[in-house]
Design an enzyme around this catalytic site. Structure first.
Site, PDB file in Angstrom:
ATOM      1  NE  ARG A 966     -22.450 -34.100 -25.745  1.00 31.85           N
ATOM      2  CZ  ARG A 966     -22.763 -33.038 -26.499  1.00 31.85           C
ATOM      3  NH1 ARG A 966     -22.160 -31.880 -26.298  1.00 31.85           N
ATOM      4  NH2 ARG A 966     -23.676 -33.152 -27.448  1.00 31.85           N
ATOM      5  NE  ARG A1035     -19.787 -27.351 -26.101  1.00 22.46           N
ATOM      6  CZ  ARG A1035     -20.827 -27.469 -26.932  1.00 22.46           C
ATOM      7  NH1 ARG A1035     -20.983 -28.563 -27.672  1.00 22.46           N
ATOM      8  NH2 ARG A1035     -21.712 -26.499 -27.032  1.00 22.46           N
ATOM      9  CE  LYS A1105     -20.183 -26.052 -31.654  1.00 27.62           C
ATOM     10  NZ  LYS A1105     -21.148 -27.086 -32.046  1.00 27.62           N
ATOM     11  CE  LYS A1107     -17.491 -29.101 -30.183  1.00 29.67           C
ATOM     12  NZ  LYS A1107     -18.144 -29.821 -31.305  1.00 29.67           N
ATOM     13  CB  CYS A1326     -24.317 -36.835 -35.611  1.00 32.34           C
ATOM     14  SG  CYS A1326     -25.597 -36.426 -36.809  1.00 32.34           S
ATOM     15  CB  CYS A1332     -30.513 -34.095 -33.019  1.00 32.11           C
ATOM     16  SG  CYS A1332     -29.639 -32.559 -33.388  1.00 32.11           S
ATOM     17  CB  CYS A1371     -28.060 -30.525 -39.113  1.00 34.68           C
ATOM     18  SG  CYS A1371     -26.986 -30.350 -37.668  1.00 34.68           S
ATOM     19  CB  CYS A1375     -22.152 -33.774 -34.074  1.00 37.15           C
ATOM     20  SG  CYS A1375     -23.030 -32.397 -33.331  1.00 37.15           S
TER      21      CYS A1375
END
Length: 1472
Positions: A966, A1035, A1105, A1107, A1326, A1332, A1371, A1375
């Site tokens: 990414r 990110r 993470k 964002k 996603c 994934c 899931c 995302c």
């Protein structure tokens, strides 16, 4: 009792009841034949089991599939239509000696062609004919009884149209069927079928005929035997039903002087007209005859039913073509009536050809027949009725292009355009030739040769004409001369052709006009022949051989449709030969093996190379499908398995390249290059063995992979056992089945604890354990988690299948224990509660049933318990130690604490770990578990292809590991040059696609480990980076795309870049690992890190993470409420940026049924100026760094930190670090969170076009060359490429001067198409499967299909253009930010989704659970009526999410902590 309305259903039911195997011949696999209706849910009365139904395409030599089963003593039936019979003649002679029944529906429906039957009448079969629906049922039963009792093959033929208006009939009586078949007597005959049935030279068969009271002895089956058997069968039918049948049926007066014999489909109609005749009609008092038993032809039975007074006989044969002077039935009658005792009194026999008759013209036809019959000199072969047209018909067996095969046809059209010629294209206009013949490769080959000759003649003619003075101008002669010199050079000839045609059009002479009549021949065509894998069964007789032997410049595209998963089910007698190897051995042909769903680029390359090659070319094209309407996803999954495992290698072979010193063979299958040498060696060995023992071929090719796997299991178990030999204590074998690692971790921990207690422990995955050793093991512990809908995890399914089917496994000496892991809230509906811990429960019950004795009762771990599954496990394990007598062991060592992400980070030396060493390890495609966590900080995840995980495991291979990369791209703004470089990376290092993510950046998939470093370098050289694109750091910073305000966007974009750079990690590990050159010098292009310290992050970085996004009102196209920090841009009085309102604590990730996890929208904490916003973001991040939960990663996001502290406390800590307080937030307003598609113009006069990229996937397909189009646009575009947060793309800053060119290119590549439903334009998904590792269900590959199934409802209710935000994820990690959508589907298990409703259209409100674990049929059953209701009941301007709340379908979610409250489908705490 049910009823039957179709003759094919009646026949199919009898076939199913009377057969072990039914070969269903189909012209199209997308539509079942009517026979199929009768084959469902029937049980064979002989074997008392469900018959095996094998569907075979009509052009795949279907009768070959019957040979091996028939020889093995099976009762085989073939259901087919008449066009397949002639090509099956070689097999019919073999099958005639076995009790095989062939049910034939004659075609075409409007005028059945009986000449097909008469053409094969000498093949050795018995032929029976039925005309009505009831007759079809009775004669079908008669056929099977006759085959069983005689041992000979029987063909039952009928015309379906004859019974179209018949009344329905009752289902057959199964006991009566059993009685007529004479099942008890048939069984011993069938058992000896394979050894006592052989064809004689006179086409009779040796079979056991057992007269009553006599000993059985082999003897020939004669015509009399056949008659005696069928007569007895018909007597039984008459006794049971009252219906009587004879070899020949006569109807009419006993003293008739005239009669007609009908061999066709109008017998009933003729009989009705004759019965109703008046005394003035020519046919009054006439008789009518038809054959029920057509072969053997029994003359004495015919003579016996004819009136002695008969003087004139008209024979009507229904045929489409007159291929002989005398019809076959006419000759049969002549032999019967003109020889022997009846020759002196034989009637006059007159033959007629029967065509298509309307019921209203039958009387007129009869008059003509009898007038001709009674004339002094009757006309022979008079045609009655309309002659059937020999072209297309609506018949089911007529040739059609399967929809799925259009992929390759479209690529051919794209590559060669107007200069493409497919000789046997479906639908070609070939006067007088049926579509079946015209579309055949053999016909196409002849057509191509003729076309090549025609062009050669034309070139010669041009050469001569260029020398004459027949043209008005010299320009025409000159252009013709130039063209003639280059006529065989495709590129040059096609360039000059345009000039020649133009010159001749202006010339005006008669010579020019004559040449223009053939102007298509001026162009050098790419000529193609389309074939199928049916050619692979007999290469010597196929079109392949003819083309190769000719040496002509003909290109062949051979489509192979056999799915990889069905390769082992193939009949050994239907072994395909390797067309590619055959062609390469010939030595004069270009050969390529391609798969459009594996490598689109390679398909294009192969087609171009084939067309350019002077000589024969063979392109083998893989397109696996079971039915022609299979989804692209199904075809993709089958293709990936075949290519990855070497079943379908991708390669190109050029016979002349070797002369230049270049390799003539190019292997394009990236995954198997390393294994190719061993692959080819093994295949050669197996091929030799198969040639010696062809009957073993299917088994050998099937079993090799499983044998390797079994050998690996055995070696692993033996090595483990040897290791334990020197240890003391009781043995304990611990087996686990685990999807997410929990069961595996428990098993390994249990194994270590067992060793500490003095036990000899062995820990293996269930599928790695040899099942045959289970009875020998003393103590066995099994730990399994729960997957999907109560299924075993993938590494335990083989073990469970073996246990489940092993009825002879004696486990009486085994002691066992089972512990299961599950989630009691995973299935909220009572009817689904059986899935809770189902694998553990099933395993415990099955092991106990096989005689094993439990050490302890079944243990169950529940994710809903206070400590999850550990609660139940903590109670279960001590009982196990007590049962084994090792519960009171003293001095047990302390167990090391499990390694956490925090440990990995702090021990990594600033994100280095052992990544560099792992990249050097060529023994595996993977890296270590700890390095997998660290590489996320570098912008890459390790994944494996889940589509082929099981197949690789069966072949003894490790998973198909690859990496996702990414990029870090603040605001999603890239230059055209960067776009081209990203496109090149996807081809050179990835899987030929790019993903535009929901975080406004590029993502690449399918990068194998050895290409990981080159890909990283290539990204860096494009002045981009991947550092901190993933991992526990800040990110990629997002920003609204805002095409209509370029100046304002530049200002906000600059802030996003500033924030991104300010929060970038400082470690030099990234440059050290990825960007060193061969001399170990750092290549620092997109960064300039110098020292190893992290002034912002520290050595452990963030707890999770982080964002950040920026939204520019009125567009919330980045979902500003869904991120840790959401910045809302605020303008000053003019059009310039002033500052930002600050939201904190947004986040999407949850865990299914864990109510401690939830999505959350951001909380407003105030306003800050643009100059200070990057510092404010830093301080917010530092509070999270210091106060976030580092012990529980499920509770580590900043949203939980804020909810634990309270918003006011959190704001205070940020302000304390910032040194000032936030100002009051400024007013703002959002109108939507979707993109605005189409053209827009900004204040500076630049143009911007938003391209719809469904789910962000940039790829080329046969229908849509998107990636190629964007690549070509990037070569000429002078502005920007802006990636949006909704996965779309904006071609930004197009100057007015360039606008016509860009519009033309968009149209050329279909990129300007915005004629999609509002639902599709507002949808997002996603990646999910196959890459994934967290995905529980499909997302990107499935959402487009779901939207398609809803669009008819949208259209019907006037909602086509209404925007409804729909999102899907595989899931609950979120995302695609599903929790903010008006309607969302979140994967729960493969094919099952949780459905959420009520999100805010502006992205301001969370949705709520409406239904749990529902599949597609339930989704559609909910959505379709709901959409209709929305269309009828909505208020003006009311959005879908607001509507479902207003009508009470769902309650509004006002904050994240209330997400699980008041859901529409309540979850119960206890199992029912």
């Amino acid at each position: 009792m049910g009823s039957i309305t179709s003759v094919r259903e009646a026949v199919g039911r009898i076939a199913g009841l009377s057969s072990n195997i039914v070969i269903s011949v189909q012209s199209s696999q997308s539509v079942d034949l009517e026979f199929s209706n009768g084959l469902q849910n029937v049980v064979n009365t002989v074997a008392e089991s469900t018959p095996e139904v094998i569907s075979v395409r009509h052009n795949a030599d279907p009768f070959l599939s019957a040979v091996q089963p028939a020889r093995s003593g099976k009762l085989v039936t073939i259901t087919t239509t008449s066009p397949t019979l002639l090509s099956a003649v070689p097999h019919l002679y073999k099958l005639a000696s076995y009790p095989v029944v062939v049910h034939v529906s004659l075609e075409p429906a409007e005028c059945p062609d009986y000449s097909v039957i008469s053409s094969i009448r000498q093949c050795g079969f018995t032929f029976l004919h039925s005309e009505t629906l009831q007759e079809a049922q009775d004669i079908a039963l008669s056929s099977h009884a006759l085959a069983v009792q005689s041992g000979k093959g029987v063909i039952h033929f009928f015309a379906s149209a004859d019974s179209a208006e018949d009344a329905s009939i009752d289902f057959e009586d199964k006991e009566f069927v059993r009685e007529v078949l004479d099942v008890d007597a048939a069984k011993p005959r069938l058992e000896s079928t394979s050894s006592n049935l052989y064809a004689n030279v006179d086409n009779t068969a040796n079979a056991r005929i057992e007269p009553e009271g006599a000993e059985s002895s082999p003897q020939s089956v004669t015509s009399d035997d056949i008659y005696n058997i069928i007569a007895k069968i018909w007597e039984q039918i008459e006794k049971g039903t009252g219906r009587r049948y004879h070899a020949f049926e006569y109807a009419g007066p006993p003293n008739a002087e005239s009669a007609i014999f009908v061999f066709g489909s109008n017998t009933k109609v003729f009989a009705r007209e004759i019965n109703d005749a008046s005394s003035t009609d020519e046919f009054f008092g006439a008789g009518i005859i038809s054959a029920r038993l057509y072969r053997p032809w029994l003359s004495d039975k015919l003579v016996a039913v004819l009136p002695k007074t008969l003087r004139r006989f008209a024979v009507l044969e229904q045929t489409r073509k007159n291929t002989t002077k005398w019809g076959p039935v006419l000759l049969d009658l002549l032999v019967s009536l003109k020889t022997g005792e009846s020759k002196n009194t034989a009637p006059v026999i007159v033959g007629h050809h029967l065509g298509s008759l309307e019921p209203t013209t039958v009387r007129q036809a009869l008059r003509g027949i009898f007038q001709n019959l009674h004339s002094g000199s009757p006309v022979q072969n008079l045609r009655i009725g309309n002659q059937a047209v020999s072209g297309d018909s609506a018949s089911p067996s007529e040739a059609r292009q399967p929809e799925v095969e259009n992929a390759y046809m479209k690529i051919l059209s794209q590559v060669f355009g107007d200069h493409l010629h497919i000789a046997n294209r479906y639908g070609n206009d070939n006067a007088g030739i049926s579509s079946v013949i015209a579309s055949s490769p053999e016909f196409g080959y002849g057509s191509l040769i003729a076309r090549l000759d025609q062009r050669k003649t034309f070139v010669s003619e041009i050469q001569e004409e260029a020398k004459t003075q027949n043209f008005a101008s010299d320009a025409s002669k000159d252009s013709l001369s130039k063209w003639a010199l280059s006529a065989e050079d495709p590129r040059r000839a096609n360039q000059l052709a345009e000039e020649v045609v133009k010159s001749l059009s202006l010339d005006g002479s008669s010579a020019a006009a004559r040449l223009l009549q053939s102007k298509a021949l001026f162009f050098k065509e790419s000529q193609w022949l389309i074939g199928s894998d049916a050619w692979a069964y007999d290469l010597g007789n196929s079109g392949i051989h003819h083309v190769l032997a000719s040496g002509q410049n003909v290109n062949m595209l051979i489509l192979d449709s056999q799915p990889y998963s069905e390769r082992t089910a193939a009949d050994a007698t239907r072994r395909k030969k390797d067309i590619g190897l055959y062609a390469m051995n010939y030595g004069n042909a270009y050969v390529a093996s391609v798969a459009v769903y594996s490598s689109y680029t390679q398909v294009l390359q192969a087609m171009l190379e084939a067309s350019q090659f002077e000589g024969p070319s063979v392109v083998l094209a893989y397109l696996p499908y079971n039915k022609e309407n299979d989804t692209p996803l199904t075809v993709l999954q089958e293709t990936k398995k075949a290519v990855d495992l070497g079943y379908w290698p991708l390669y190109r072979w050029h016979p002349s390249d070797g002369d230049d010193g270049e390799p003539s063979f190019s292997l394009d299958s990236e995954r198997i290059k390393r294994d190719l040498e061993e692959f080819l060696r093994r295949e050669n060995q197996l091929s030799q063995l198969m040639r010696r023992h062809p009957e073993f071929s299917a088994n050998l090719s099937n079993s090799y992979g499983s044998e390797v796997r079994e050998l690996q299991k055995r070696n692993a178990k033996d090595a483990y056992s040897k290791l334990l030999e020197g240890l003391y204590g009781a043995p304990i074998t611990i087996l686990f089945a685990s999807d997410n690692g929990n069961a595996e971790s428990l098993a390994k921990r249990l194994g270590n604890r067992a060793k500490a207690r003095g036990l000899k422990s062995m820990v293996l995955a269930m599928d790695d354990y040899p099942l045959e050793d289970l009875p020998k093991d003393e103590n066995v512990v099994m730990i399994t988690s729960t997957a999907g809908q109560g299924e075993f995890p993938q590494n335990g399914r083989g073990f469970w299948d073996g246990i489940k089917s092993a009825n002879d496994l004696d486990l009486s000496s085994v002691k066992y224990a089972v512990f299961g892991l599950g989630d009691s809230h995973y299935w909220p509906r009572k009817e689904d509660r059986i899935y809770y811990n189902k694998p553990g429960k099933d395993l415990d019950a099955r092991i106990k049933l096989l005689g094993a004795k439990p050490l302890v009762d079944l243990g169950l771990g529940d994710d809903q318990d206070p400590d999850g599954y550990q609660t139940g496990y903590g109670e279960w394990e001590p009982k196990l130690w007590a049962a084994l007598g090792v519960d009171k062991v003293e001095g047990l060592p302390e167990e090391p604490a499990p390694l956490t992400n925090e440990d990995i980070k702090i021990q990594s030396n600033y994100l280095r770990g052992t990544i560099a060493e792992g990249l050097m390890d060529e023994s595996t495609g993977a890296i270590s578990a700890s390095d997998q966590q660290l590489t996320k900080f570098h912008g890459t995840y390790m994944q494996d292809d889940r589509d082929i995980r099981e197949e690789r495991k069966a072949q003894g291979l490790e998973p198909a590991y690859s990496f996702m990369i990414r990029c870090r791209l603040p605001s999603g703004v890239a230059t055209p040059q960067q776009w081209l470089q990203m496109d090149e990376i996807s081809s050179a290092h990835g899987n030929e696609t790019m993903k535009l993510t929901t975080r406004q950046t590029f993502q690449f998939h399918g990068i194998v480990k050895r290409k990981l470093r080159p890909a990283m370098r290539a990204i860096n050289q494009a002045l981009m980076t991947t550092i901190a694109a993933c991992g526990d750091v800040n990110r990629n910073v997002m920003c609204s795309s805002l095409p209509e305000r370029s100046q304002y966007h530049r200002e906000v974009h600059a802030v996003s870049k500033k924030i991104s750079d300010h929060l970038l990690p400082a470690t030099t590990a990234y440059h050290e690992i990825w960007l060193k050159d061969d001399n170990d010098n750092k290549i620092q292009v997109a960064g300039n890190a110098v020292v190893d310290q992290e002034p912002l992050y520290g050595p452990t970085y963030l707890p999770r993470k982080f964002k950040i996004t920026i939204a520019i009102p009125p567009h919330n196209d980045t979902d500003v409420y869904a991120h840790d920090i959401g910045l809302i841009a605020i303008k000053n009085g003019g059009e310039h940026l002033e500052g930002f309102n600050v939201l904190v604590g947004g986040g999407m990730g949850t865990t299914h049924n864990n109510k401690k996890t939830y999505p959350r929208t951001g909380s407003m904490i105030g306003y800050i100026s643009a100059e200070k916003v990057h510092i404010a973001c830093e301080k917010i991040m530092l509070v999270q760094r210091d106060y976030g939960d580092r012990k529980n990663r499920k509770h580590a996001r900043m949203k939980y930190t804020i909810d634990d502290m309270g918003v006011d406390v959190f704001r205070g800590k940020v302000e304390e670090l910032l040194g000032e307080k936030f100002e009051e937030p400024r007013p703002f307003k959002f109108f939507s969170n979707i993109d605005t598609f189409g053209w827009q113009k900004d204040e500076e006069g630049f143009n911007h076009f938003t391209v719809f990229i469904e789910n962000g996937r940039i790829e080329d397909t046969a229908d849509f060359p998107m990636r190629t189009g964007l690549r070509e646009i990037a070569k000429v575009h002078k502005g920007e490429f802006r990636l949006t947060g909704n996965q779309h793309l904006i071609l930004s800053k197009v100057h007015n001067d360039d606008l016509p060119m860009i519009k033309e290119m968009l149209a050329k590549y279909k990129l300007d198409n915005l004629q999609f439903s509002g639902l599709r334009l507002s949808s997002s998904a996603c990646v999910a499967f196959p890459t994934c590792g967290l995905a529980m269900a499909e997302s990107e590959r499935y959402l487009p299909q779901l939207v398609t199934k809803l669009e008819d409802t949208l259209e019907e209710n006037g909602l086509r253009h209404d925007s409804i935000v729909m999102r899907m994820t595989g899931c609950p990690n979120g995302c695609a930010r599903p929790w903010l959508a008006e309607v969302a589907f979140v994967g729960k298990a493969y094919g099952a989704y949780n459905m959420y409703l009520g999100g805010g259209y502006h992205g301001q409100r969370l949705n709520k659970l409406f239904r749990s674990s529902i599949k597609e049929d339930e989704i559609l059953a909910i959505m379709k009526p709901l959409l209709k209701r929305y269309a009828l009941e909505r208020q003006d301007g009311e959005r879908f999410g607001d509507f479902v709340i207003r009508i009470g379908m769902i309650k509004a979610t006002l904050e994240g902590k209330k997400f699980h409250d008041d859901v529409a489908e309540a979850e119960e705490d206890e199992e029912s």
